[in-house]
Design a protein around this motif. Structure first.
Motif, PDB file in Angstrom:
ATOM      1  N   GLY A   1       0.816  -1.219   0.000  1.00  0.00           N
ATOM      2  CA  GLY A   1       0.000   0.000   0.000  1.00  0.00           C
ATOM      3  C   GLY A   1       0.848   1.267   0.000  1.00  0.00           C
ATOM      4  N   PHE A   2       1.925   1.261   0.781  1.00  0.00           N
ATOM      5  CA  PHE A   2       2.797   2.443   0.815  1.00  0.00           C
ATOM      6  C   PHE A   2       3.471   2.649  -0.548  1.00  0.00           C
ATOM      7  CE2 PHE A   2       3.467   4.334   5.170  1.00  0.00           C
ATOM      8  CZ  PHE A   2       2.347   3.749   5.735  1.00  0.00           C
ATOM      9  N   ALA A   3       3.855   1.538  -1.191  1.00  0.00           N
ATOM     10  CA  ALA A   3       4.468   1.645  -2.526  1.00  0.00           C
ATOM     11  C   ALA A   3       3.451   2.192  -3.537  1.00  0.00           C
ATOM     12  CB  ALA A   3       4.994   0.290  -2.971  1.00  0.00           C
ATOM     13  N   ILE A   4       2.191   1.801  -3.392  1.00  0.00           N
ATOM     14  CA  ILE A   4       1.138   2.305  -4.288  1.00  0.00           C
ATOM     15  C   ILE A   4       0.920   3.804  -4.066  1.00  0.00           C
ATOM     16  CG2 ILE A   4      -1.350   2.206  -4.768  1.00  0.00           C
ATOM     17  CD1 ILE A   4      -1.117  -0.864  -4.179  1.00  0.00           C
ATOM     18  N   ALA A   5       0.918   4.213  -2.796  1.00  0.00           N
ATOM     19  CA  ALA A   5       0.757   5.643  -2.493  1.00  0.00           C
ATOM     20  C   ALA A   5       1.892   6.442  -3.140  1.00  0.00           C
ATOM     21  CB  ALA A   5       0.740   5.863  -0.978  1.00  0.00           C
ATOM     22  N   GLU A   6       3.110   5.933  -3.034  1.00  0.00           N
ATOM     23  CA  GLU A   6       4.269   6.616  -3.611  1.00  0.00           C
ATOM     24  C   GLU A   6       4.158   6.672  -5.141  1.00  0.00           C
ATOM     25  OE1 GLU A   6       8.119   4.879  -2.562  1.00  0.00           O
ATOM     26  OE2 GLU A   6       8.901   6.939  -2.607  1.00  0.00           O
ATOM     27  N   ALA A   7       3.759   5.560  -5.744  1.00  0.00           N
ATOM     28  CA  ALA A   7       3.634   5.518  -7.208  1.00  0.00           C
ATOM     29  C   ALA A   7       2.534   6.476  -7.682  1.00  0.00           C
ATOM     30  CB  ALA A   7       3.334   4.094  -7.666  1.00  0.00           C
TER      31      ALA A   7
ATOM     32  N   VAL B   1      -4.309   6.188   4.222  1.00  0.00           N
ATOM     33  CA  VAL B   1      -4.900   5.757   5.493  1.00  0.00           C
ATOM     34  C   VAL B   1      -4.163   4.493   5.913  1.00  0.00           C
ATOM     35  CG1 VAL B   1      -7.001   5.041   6.674  1.00  0.00           C
ATOM     36  CG2 VAL B   1      -7.127   6.767   4.854  1.00  0.00           C
ATOM     37  N   ALA B   2      -3.415   4.603   7.014  1.00  0.00           N
ATOM     38  CA  ALA B   2      -2.518   3.514   7.396  1.00  0.00           C
ATOM     39  C   ALA B   2      -2.944   2.858   8.692  1.00  0.00           C
ATOM     40  CB  ALA B   2      -1.093   4.047   7.526  1.00  0.00           C
ATOM     41  N   GLY B   3      -3.000   1.533   8.671  1.00  0.00           N
ATOM     42  CA  GLY B   3      -3.157   0.768   9.895  1.00  0.00           C
ATOM     43  C   GLY B   3      -1.849   0.793  10.661  1.00  0.00           C
ATOM     44  N   PRO B   4      -1.743   0.039  11.766  1.00  0.00           N
ATOM     45  CA  PRO B   4      -0.522   0.063  12.564  1.00  0.00           C
ATOM     46  C   PRO B   4       0.666  -0.569  11.836  1.00  0.00           C
ATOM     47  CG  PRO B   4      -2.165  -1.417  13.518  1.00  0.00           C
ATOM     48  CD  PRO B   4      -2.816  -0.761  12.369  1.00  0.00           C
ATOM     49  N   VAL B   5       1.542   0.284  11.318  1.00  0.00           N
ATOM     50  CA  VAL B   5       2.761  -0.153  10.619  1.00  0.00           C
ATOM     51  C   VAL B   5       3.885   0.786  11.062  1.00  0.00           C
ATOM     52  CG1 VAL B   5       1.570  -1.012   8.556  1.00  0.00           C
ATOM     53  CG2 VAL B   5       2.310   1.373   8.631  1.00  0.00           C
ATOM     54  N   SER B   6       5.122   0.360  10.864  1.00  0.00           N
ATOM     55  CA  SER B   6       6.232   1.277  11.163  1.00  0.00           C
ATOM     56  C   SER B   6       6.942   1.591   9.866  1.00  0.00           C
ATOM     57  CB  SER B   6       7.193   0.658  12.180  1.00  0.00           C
ATOM     58  OG  SER B   6       7.540  -0.647  11.768  1.00  0.00           O
TER      59      SER B   6
ATOM     60  N   PRO C   1       7.870   4.874   7.053  1.00  0.00           N
ATOM     61  CA  PRO C   1       7.858   6.318   6.849  1.00  0.00           C
ATOM     62  C   PRO C   1       6.859   6.700   5.761  1.00  0.00           C
ATOM     63  CG  PRO C   1       9.811   5.371   5.840  1.00  0.00           C
ATOM     64  CD  PRO C   1       9.110   4.238   6.553  1.00  0.00           C
ATOM     65  N   THR C   2       6.304   7.900   5.885  1.00  0.00           N
ATOM     66  CA  THR C   2       5.354   8.378   4.871  1.00  0.00           C
ATOM     67  C   THR C   2       6.103   8.636   3.569  1.00  0.00           C
ATOM     68  OG1 THR C   2       4.161   9.465   6.650  1.00  0.00           O
ATOM     69  CG2 THR C   2       3.594  10.131   4.406  1.00  0.00           C
ATOM     70  N   PRO C   3       5.651   8.062   2.454  1.00  0.00           N
ATOM     71  CA  PRO C   3       6.323   8.324   1.173  1.00  0.00           C
ATOM     72  C   PRO C   3       6.315   9.821   0.853  1.00  0.00           C
ATOM     73  CG  PRO C   3       4.751   6.519   0.955  1.00  0.00           C
ATOM     74  CD  PRO C   3       4.515   7.133   2.297  1.00  0.00           C
ATOM     75  N   GLN C   4       7.401  10.265   0.260  1.00  0.00           N
ATOM     76  CA  GLN C   4       7.537  11.674  -0.084  1.00  0.00           C
ATOM     77  C   GLN C   4       6.408  12.113  -1.015  1.00  0.00           C
ATOM     78  OE1 GLN C   4      11.295  12.603  -1.871  1.00  0.00           O
ATOM     79  NE2 GLN C   4      11.267  14.714  -1.117  1.00  0.00           N
TER      80      GLN C   4
ATOM     81  N   THR D   1       7.713  -2.171  -5.260  1.00  0.00           N
ATOM     82  CA  THR D   1       7.829  -0.819  -5.831  1.00  0.00           C
ATOM     83  C   THR D   1       7.490  -0.842  -7.320  1.00  0.00           C
ATOM     84  OG1 THR D   1       9.631  -0.459  -4.281  1.00  0.00           O
ATOM     85  CG2 THR D   1       9.379   1.158  -6.045  1.00  0.00           C
ATOM     86  N   GLU D   2       8.079  -1.781  -8.041  1.00  0.00           N
ATOM     87  CA  GLU D   2       7.835  -1.888  -9.488  1.00  0.00           C
ATOM     88  C   GLU D   2       6.375  -2.287  -9.761  1.00  0.00           C
ATOM     89  OE1 GLU D   2       9.219  -0.951 -12.121  1.00  0.00           O
ATOM     90  OE2 GLU D   2       7.890  -2.010 -13.513  1.00  0.00           O
TER      91      GLU D   2
END
Ligand code: C5P
Length: 222
Positions: free
Chosen positions: A37-43, A54-59, A61-64, A203-204
């Motif tokens: 999900g974080f990779a999708i947000a970044e892409a 919207v993030a559940g409990p994960v550790s 960093p927020t994508p730039q 990521t890809e």
């Protein structure tokens, strides 16, 4: 990448697991890491979208470039955050592994052992976030995930139809793919077609998924 395929569009992405509290020290969770999900947000950011994560409990960093991040814990909190954010959104990508059940009641003190007797937890079903968005008359383009251990295509196609989605991304869990793994492979299904995204980094895969979402969005909404 950076072809601005999603320029001018508001995208909401959910990511990670949900935690359902049992008592003040215990919870029911799952093995989602949030990486996909974080990779999708970044892409999506790189494709020019205004992104709410919207993030559940994960550790992680927020994508730039993500416009806003909302951290939640339970499925009910995730539903509230996603529904609020999606009111203005063009696309919702539900990559979160939302818990299907929660304890029917949360004990306010730590549950103690009782002389070897079995402990029974009563569970209540959680609201389906995608299905509640799909039920709205004005709704974003909806993308769901189906992580399965078997009969992947059948469950994915069934979910696409039953939840009223525009696209579903299906993956086989296990064998070094999926949960807690760096690599994944996805098959995308939409009502009129299918696309195989072969095994590669998350990521890809996220870039390939976002490109396909942009293409399908333009095909049905533009
Ligand atoms: O039915 P299943 O849980 O396998 O469907 C997975 C998809 O549905 C994911 O996109 C997930 O984010 C979404 N989902 C949801 N609300 C739930 C359960 C799953 O939006 N309560």
């Amino acid at each position: 990448f950076g072809d601005a395929a999603l320029r001018g569009l508001k995208v909401v992405v959910s990511a990670g697991p949900t935690y359902e509290d049992i008592d003040p020290v215990r919870f029911i969770g799952n093995r989602s890491s949030g990486q996909m999900g974080f990779a999708i947000a970044e892409a999506a950011v790189q494709a020019g979208a205004d992104v709410t994560l919207v993030a559940g409990p994960v550790s992680l960093p927020t994508p730039q470039g993500v416009t806003r991040r909302i951290d939640v814990r339970s499925a009910a909190q995730m539903r509230d955050a996603v529904v609020a954010a999606s009111a203005q959104a063009d696309i919702y990508i539900g990559a979160a592994a939302v818990g299907d059940y929660r304890p029917a009641s949360v004990a306010n003190q730590k549950i103690k052992k009782h002389d070897g007797a079995a402990l029974v937890l009563h569970l209540a079903e959680n609201p389906d976030i995608l299905a509640s968005l799909a039920a709205q008359t004005v709704r974003p383009f909806l993308v769901g995930f189906a992580a399965e251990t078997h009969d992947v295509e059948q469950y994915a196609r069934d979910k696409l139809q039953r939840k009223g989605l525009d696209m579903i991304a299906a993956n086989q869990v296990g064998g070094g793919l999926g949960f807690e793994a760096a690599d994944n492979a996805l098959t995308l299904y939409w009502p009129e077609g299918v696309a195989e995204l072969g095994r590669t980094s998350k990521t890809e895969l996220a870039h390939q998924l976002v490109a396909k979402v942009a293409e399908r969005y333009r095909a049905v909404r533009a």
